[in-house]
Design a protein around this motif. Structure first.
Motif, PDB file in Angstrom:
ATOM      1  N   PRO A  85       5.083   9.269   9.257  1.00  0.00           N
ATOM      2  CA  PRO A  85       4.377   9.589   7.839  1.00  0.00           C
ATOM      3  C   PRO A  85       4.346   8.230   6.630  1.00  0.00           C
ATOM      4  O   PRO A  85       3.896   8.244   5.746  1.00  0.00           O
ATOM      5  CB  PRO A  85       4.778  10.310   7.356  1.00  0.00           C
ATOM      6  N   TRP A  86       6.250   7.378   6.529  1.00  0.00           N
ATOM      7  CA  TRP A  86       6.087   6.775   6.120  1.00  0.00           C
ATOM      8  C   TRP A  86       4.774   5.616   6.028  1.00  0.00           C
ATOM      9  O   TRP A  86       4.481   5.361   5.213  1.00  0.00           O
ATOM     10  CB  TRP A  86       7.398   5.918   6.127  1.00  0.00           C
ATOM     11  N   TRP A  87       4.762   5.099   6.888  1.00  0.00           N
ATOM     12  CA  TRP A  87       4.224   3.926   7.646  1.00  0.00           C
ATOM     13  C   TRP A  87       2.447   4.416   6.990  1.00  0.00           C
ATOM     14  O   TRP A  87       1.806   3.433   6.838  1.00  0.00           O
ATOM     15  CB  TRP A  87       3.716   3.254   9.229  1.00  0.00           C
ATOM     16  N   ARG A  88       1.807   5.667   7.911  1.00  0.00           N
ATOM     17  CA  ARG A  88       1.218   6.315   7.052  1.00  0.00           C
ATOM     18  C   ARG A  88       0.980   6.100   5.585  1.00  0.00           C
ATOM     19  O   ARG A  88      -0.409   5.491   5.313  1.00  0.00           O
ATOM     20  CB  ARG A  88       0.704   7.490   7.594  1.00  0.00           C
ATOM     21  N   ALA A  89       0.974   5.955   5.025  1.00  0.00           N
ATOM     22  CA  ALA A  89       1.673   6.146   3.082  1.00  0.00           C
ATOM     23  C   ALA A  89       0.582   5.117   3.414  1.00  0.00           C
ATOM     24  O   ALA A  89       0.104   4.737   2.154  1.00  0.00           O
ATOM     25  CB  ALA A  89       2.577   6.927   2.934  1.00  0.00           C
ATOM     26  N   ARG A  90       1.732   3.673   3.835  1.00  0.00           N
ATOM     27  CA  ARG A  90       1.264   3.026   3.057  1.00  0.00           C
ATOM     28  C   ARG A  90       0.524   2.194   3.196  1.00  0.00           C
ATOM     29  O   ARG A  90       0.040   0.790   2.629  1.00  0.00           O
ATOM     30  CB  ARG A  90       2.301   1.489   3.765  1.00  0.00           C
ATOM     31  N   ALA A  91       0.210   2.632   4.616  1.00  0.00           N
ATOM     32  CA  ALA A  91      -1.924   2.101   5.363  1.00  0.00           C
ATOM     33  C   ALA A  91      -2.688   2.608   4.029  1.00  0.00           C
ATOM     34  O   ALA A  91      -3.020   1.733   3.553  1.00  0.00           O
ATOM     35  CB  ALA A  91      -1.549   2.655   6.753  1.00  0.00           C
ATOM     36  N   GLN A  92      -2.386   3.680   3.646  1.00  0.00           N
ATOM     37  CA  GLN A  92      -3.679   4.577   2.543  1.00  0.00           C
ATOM     38  C   GLN A  92      -3.454   3.735   1.685  1.00  0.00           C
ATOM     39  O   GLN A  92      -4.489   3.857   0.692  1.00  0.00           O
ATOM     40  CB  GLN A  92      -3.138   5.780   1.986  1.00  0.00           C
ATOM     41  N   GLU A  93      -2.431   2.960   0.301  1.00  0.00           N
ATOM     42  CA  GLU A  93      -1.701   2.658  -0.458  1.00  0.00           C
ATOM     43  C   GLU A  93      -2.373   0.680  -0.731  1.00  0.00           C
ATOM     44  O   GLU A  93      -2.587   0.461  -1.333  1.00  0.00           O
ATOM     45  CB  GLU A  93      -0.736   2.068  -0.484  1.00  0.00           C
ATOM     46  N   GLY A  94      -2.947   0.543   1.167  1.00  0.00           N
ATOM     47  CA  GLY A  94      -3.734  -0.497   0.958  1.00  0.00           C
ATOM     48  C   GLY A  94      -2.919  -2.003   1.900  1.00  0.00           C
ATOM     49  O   GLY A  94      -3.269  -3.175   1.169  1.00  0.00           O
ATOM     50  N   HIS A  95      -1.777  -1.717   1.635  1.00  0.00           N
ATOM     51  CA  HIS A  95      -0.344  -2.787   2.505  1.00  0.00           C
ATOM     52  C   HIS A  95      -1.205  -2.833   3.787  1.00  0.00           C
ATOM     53  O   HIS A  95      -1.697  -2.160   4.683  1.00  0.00           O
ATOM     54  CB  HIS A  95       0.496  -2.013   2.814  1.00  0.00           C
ATOM     55  N   GLU A  96      -0.659  -4.318   4.488  1.00  0.00           N
ATOM     56  CA  GLU A  96      -0.602  -4.785   5.339  1.00  0.00           C
ATOM     57  C   GLU A  96       0.513  -4.686   6.209  1.00  0.00           C
ATOM     58  O   GLU A  96       1.828  -4.501   6.067  1.00  0.00           O
ATOM     59  CB  GLU A  96      -1.781  -6.627   5.882  1.00  0.00           C
ATOM     60  N   PHE A  97       0.138  -5.029   7.694  1.00  0.00           N
ATOM     61  CA  PHE A  97       0.818  -5.008   8.926  1.00  0.00           C
ATOM     62  C   PHE A  97       0.922  -5.941   9.916  1.00  0.00           C
ATOM     63  O   PHE A  97       0.291  -6.148   9.869  1.00  0.00           O
ATOM     64  CB  PHE A  97       0.979  -3.608   9.056  1.00  0.00           C
ATOM     65  N   ALA A  98       2.369  -6.067  10.565  1.00  0.00           N
ATOM     66  CA  ALA A  98       2.135  -7.338  11.881  1.00  0.00           C
ATOM     67  C   ALA A  98       3.570  -7.385  12.202  1.00  0.00           C
ATOM     68  O   ALA A  98       4.529  -6.612  11.747  1.00  0.00           O
ATOM     69  CB  ALA A  98       2.119  -8.596  10.853  1.00  0.00           C
ATOM     70  N   SER A  99       3.220  -7.263  13.240  1.00  0.00           N
ATOM     71  CA  SER A  99       4.634  -7.675  14.814  1.00  0.00           C
ATOM     72  C   SER A  99       5.835  -8.297  14.176  1.00  0.00           C
ATOM     73  O   SER A  99       5.807  -9.144  13.511  1.00  0.00           O
ATOM     74  CB  SER A  99       4.092  -7.881  16.034  1.00  0.00           C
ATOM     75  N   HIS A 100       7.168  -7.262  14.632  1.00  0.00           N
ATOM     76  CA  HIS A 100       8.396  -8.415  14.120  1.00  0.00           C
ATOM     77  C   HIS A 100       9.482  -8.138  15.733  1.00  0.00           C
ATOM     78  O   HIS A 100      10.007  -8.226  16.284  1.00  0.00           O
ATOM     79  CB  HIS A 100       9.132  -7.960  13.607  1.00  0.00           C
ATOM     80  N   THR A 101       8.313  -8.175  16.369  1.00  0.00           N
ATOM     81  CA  THR A 101       8.563  -7.572  18.216  1.00  0.00           C
ATOM     82  C   THR A 101       9.375  -6.612  18.141  1.00  0.00           C
ATOM     83  O   THR A 101      10.094  -6.225  17.417  1.00  0.00           O
ATOM     84  CB  THR A 101       9.150  -9.073  18.680  1.00  0.00           C
ATOM     85  N   TRP A 102       8.682  -6.116  19.777  1.00  0.00           N
ATOM     86  CA  TRP A 102       9.565  -4.456  19.956  1.00  0.00           C
ATOM     87  C   TRP A 102      10.930  -4.438  19.368  1.00  0.00           C
ATOM     88  O   TRP A 102      11.535  -3.456  18.173  1.00  0.00           O
ATOM     89  CB  TRP A 102       8.957  -3.991  20.494  1.00  0.00           C
TER      90      TRP A 102
END
Length: 267
Positions: A85-102
């Motif tokens: 839910p925390w990540w989903r909320a950040r997406a709704q705020e317009g932030h971007e995401f990328a990989s840091h390796t699993w």
């Protein structure tokens, strides 16, 4: 009659103001940014993640998050269900995401040749945490892909075709392998190392803030984390909000890596 005349004059004045405002708006776009900086966050123990989110929302700053499934103070890992839910909320705020390796996989050395490269690695998370072993190029790409796919599943947002190697540790051979599977590496600028990984007894928050405000320049990529286990005096929000405010006062503006003039061309 006097009232009618005054009314007509007020209407004409209002029209002039509206026209002037439109011209000013077109001459100076709201999104114009002459001194951009690119604030990025890698995952960590997530203990300060809610506070970071509050500061970013309050300051109306958008950032780029690099996600790995690291061990956390609460929940089942930084990319686990607890934090979804925390990540989903950040997406709704317009932030971007990328990989840091699993598994937050540190590169330790190259093996093999350019045709069939492999790499000595040591992950700091996952079932092989702390264990030195070898990954093929395909195995390393799988590590990047898995984190990216998980971020997309949680946020509903396509991650950027970028990755950040843990510790920024890479080799030309590793970077070539990542490019072959569609990913470009992103490190950080020298002045963009914000110091939240350093021991707080030697590098206090006040000193880190002073150094950052003094040294950061336009175009810099900045690096911080969502919680460092070894730091006793948390960097955020103690430094984060004063840093954002101080950079704004100096004429800087914040952009995500999607808006980076070089990295954006790769997307």
């Amino acid at each position: 009659m006097i009232r009618d005349t005054v009314t007509r004059m007020l209407r004409r004045f209002a029209i002039v103001l509206i026209a002037f405002g439109a011209c000013a708006s077109s001459a100076t776009p709201r999104n114009e940014c002459e001194k951009p900086v690119y604030l990025t966050f890698d995952t960590g123990h997530m203990g300060i993640a809610p506070l970071v989110a509050e500061v970013l929302q309050r300051q109306q700053v958008r950032v780029t998050f690099f996600g790995a499934n690291e061990r956390t103070k609460e929940g089942d890992g930084s990319l686990g269900d607890h934090w979804a839910p925390w990540w989903r909320a950040r997406a709704q705020e317009g932030h971007e995401f990328a990989s840091h390796t699993w598994d937050h996989v540190y590169w330790r050395g190259d093996l093999g040749g350019k045709v069939n490269p492999s790499f000595r690695v040591r992950p700091s998370a996952g079932p092989r945490e702390g264990e030195a072993h070898v990954l093929s190029a395909a195995g390393y790409c799988e590590q990047i892909d898995r984190a990216a796919h998980r971020l997309q599943a949680m946020t509903g947002r396509q991650p950027l075709p970028l990755f950040r190697a843990p510790g920024g540790k890479t080799s030309p051979q590793l970077l070539a392998a990542a490019r072959a599977c569609g990913y470009t590496h992103v490190g950080w600028s020298p002045a963009g190392f914000l110091g939240d990984e350093l021991p707080s007894d030697k590098f206090g928050n006040a000193a880190l803030l002073h150094t950052a405000l003094r040294d950061i320049r336009s175009g810099d990529i900045l690096l911080a984390h969502l919680g460092i286990w070894s730091r006793k005096d948390p960097w955020a929000p103690a430094v984060l909000e004063p840093l954002i405010q101080g950079l704004k006062e100096r004429g800087f503006c914040f952009r995500t890596l999607r808006e980076h003039p070089d990295l954006g061309k790769k997307q």
